[in-house]
Design a protein around this motif. Structure first.
Motif, PDB file in Angstrom:
ATOM      1  N   UNK A   8      21.576 -17.946 -13.889  1.00 52.96           N
ATOM      2  CA  UNK A   8      20.151 -17.812 -14.176  1.00 52.96           C
ATOM      3  C   UNK A   8      19.525 -19.169 -14.492  1.00 52.96           C
ATOM      4  N   UNK A   9      20.243 -19.985 -15.229  1.00 54.91           N
ATOM      5  CA  UNK A   9      19.759 -21.341 -15.517  1.00 54.91           C
ATOM      6  C   UNK A   9      19.652 -22.146 -14.227  1.00 54.91           C
ATOM      7  N   UNK A  10      20.629 -21.971 -13.339  1.00 58.83           N
ATOM      8  CA  UNK A  10      20.613 -22.687 -12.057  1.00 58.83           C
ATOM      9  C   UNK A  10      19.436 -22.235 -11.189  1.00 58.83           C
ATOM     10  N   UNK A  11      19.099 -20.942 -11.224  1.00 57.20           N
ATOM     11  CA  UNK A  11      17.953 -20.434 -10.469  1.00 57.20           C
ATOM     12  C   UNK A  11      16.675 -21.106 -10.965  1.00 57.20           C
ATOM     13  N   UNK A  12      16.500 -21.163 -12.277  1.00 61.81           N
ATOM     14  CA  UNK A  12      15.301 -21.803 -12.830  1.00 61.81           C
ATOM     15  C   UNK A  12      15.268 -23.294 -12.497  1.00 61.81           C
ATOM     16  N   UNK A  13      16.409 -23.954 -12.596  1.00 69.55           N
ATOM     17  CA  UNK A  13      16.463 -25.387 -12.302  1.00 69.55           C
ATOM     18  C   UNK A  13      16.130 -25.655 -10.833  1.00 69.55           C
ATOM     19  N   UNK A  14      16.644 -24.823  -9.946  1.00 68.98           N
ATOM     20  CA  UNK A  14      16.366 -25.009  -8.525  1.00 68.98           C
ATOM     21  C   UNK A  14      14.890 -24.758  -8.244  1.00 68.98           C
ATOM     22  N   UNK A  42      14.766 -12.085  -5.640  1.00 66.96           N
ATOM     23  CA  UNK A  42      14.928 -10.915  -6.504  1.00 66.96           C
ATOM     24  C   UNK A  42      15.351 -11.342  -7.908  1.00 66.96           C
ATOM     25  N   UNK A  43      16.340 -12.236  -7.974  1.00 67.45           N
ATOM     26  CA  UNK A  43      16.799 -12.736  -9.276  1.00 67.45           C
ATOM     27  C   UNK A  43      15.693 -13.497  -9.995  1.00 67.45           C
ATOM     28  N   UNK A  44      14.977 -14.339  -9.263  1.00 64.45           N
ATOM     29  CA  UNK A  44      13.904 -15.121  -9.863  1.00 64.45           C
ATOM     30  C   UNK A  44      12.823 -14.216 -10.445  1.00 64.45           C
ATOM     31  N   UNK A  45      12.399 -13.215  -9.682  1.00 60.28           N
ATOM     32  CA  UNK A  45      11.360 -12.312 -10.177  1.00 60.28           C
ATOM     33  C   UNK A  45      11.815 -11.538 -11.404  1.00 60.28           C
ATOM     34  N   UNK A  46      13.064 -11.124 -11.441  1.00 54.77           N
ATOM     35  CA  UNK A  46      13.585 -10.443 -12.628  1.00 54.77           C
ATOM     36  C   UNK A  46      13.604 -11.401 -13.822  1.00 54.77           C
ATOM     37  N   UNK A  47      13.954 -12.660 -13.564  1.00 55.87           N
ATOM     38  CA  UNK A  47      13.986 -13.664 -14.642  1.00 55.87           C
ATOM     39  C   UNK A  47      12.606 -13.898 -15.242  1.00 55.87           C
ATOM     40  N   UNK A  48      11.577 -13.856 -14.417  1.00 53.17           N
ATOM     41  CA  UNK A  48      10.222 -14.130 -14.903  1.00 53.17           C
ATOM     42  C   UNK A  48       9.772 -13.125 -15.955  1.00 53.17           C
ATOM     43  N   UNK A  49      10.385 -11.957 -15.975  1.00 55.29           N
ATOM     44  CA  UNK A  49      10.014 -10.926 -16.938  1.00 55.29           C
ATOM     45  C   UNK A  49      10.849 -10.980 -18.221  1.00 55.29           C
ATOM     46  N   UNK A  50      11.778 -11.896 -18.290  1.00 57.36           N
ATOM     47  CA  UNK A  50      12.662 -11.963 -19.462  1.00 57.36           C
ATOM     48  C   UNK A  50      12.201 -13.015 -20.471  1.00 57.36           C
ATOM     49  N   UNK A  51      12.169 -12.639 -21.742  1.00 59.11           N
ATOM     50  CA  UNK A  51      11.762 -13.597 -22.777  1.00 59.11           C
ATOM     51  C   UNK A  51      12.704 -14.796 -22.885  1.00 59.11           C
TER      52      UNK A  51
END
Length: 75
Positions: A8-14, A42-51
């Motif tokens: 998840x951290x790698x997705x945000x960094x990319x 899909x992973x990115x959009x799910x991450x955007x909803x997480x605090x």
């Protein structure tokens, strides 16, 4: 609150990186994360909803949330 996984951290960094050419991001997603572009988004959009994601990178997450909302409103 749980921590973000390394993936998840790698997705945000990319997502935070600038991309100069068309397709460069998709190639990086495949090479660095071993994900299809569809699964990545899909992973990115799910991450955007997480605090946890908001706490990890509030500027990026808020920018991406605004972009997502504009696209939804345009449909």
């Amino acid at each position: 609150m749980t921590e973000l996984t390394e993936r998840e951290q790698a997705v945000l960094a990319l997502e935070a990186r600038p991309w100069r050419t068309a397709g460069a991001k998709e190639r990086a997603v495949r090479a660095e994360l071993d994900l299809s572009a569809t699964r990545y988004y899909q992973l990115l959009n799910a991450l955007l909803d997480r605090p946890e994601a908001l706490a990890a990178d509030p500027v990026l997450v808020n920018r991406l949330r605004r972009i997502r909302e504009r696209r939804r409103a345009a449909r």
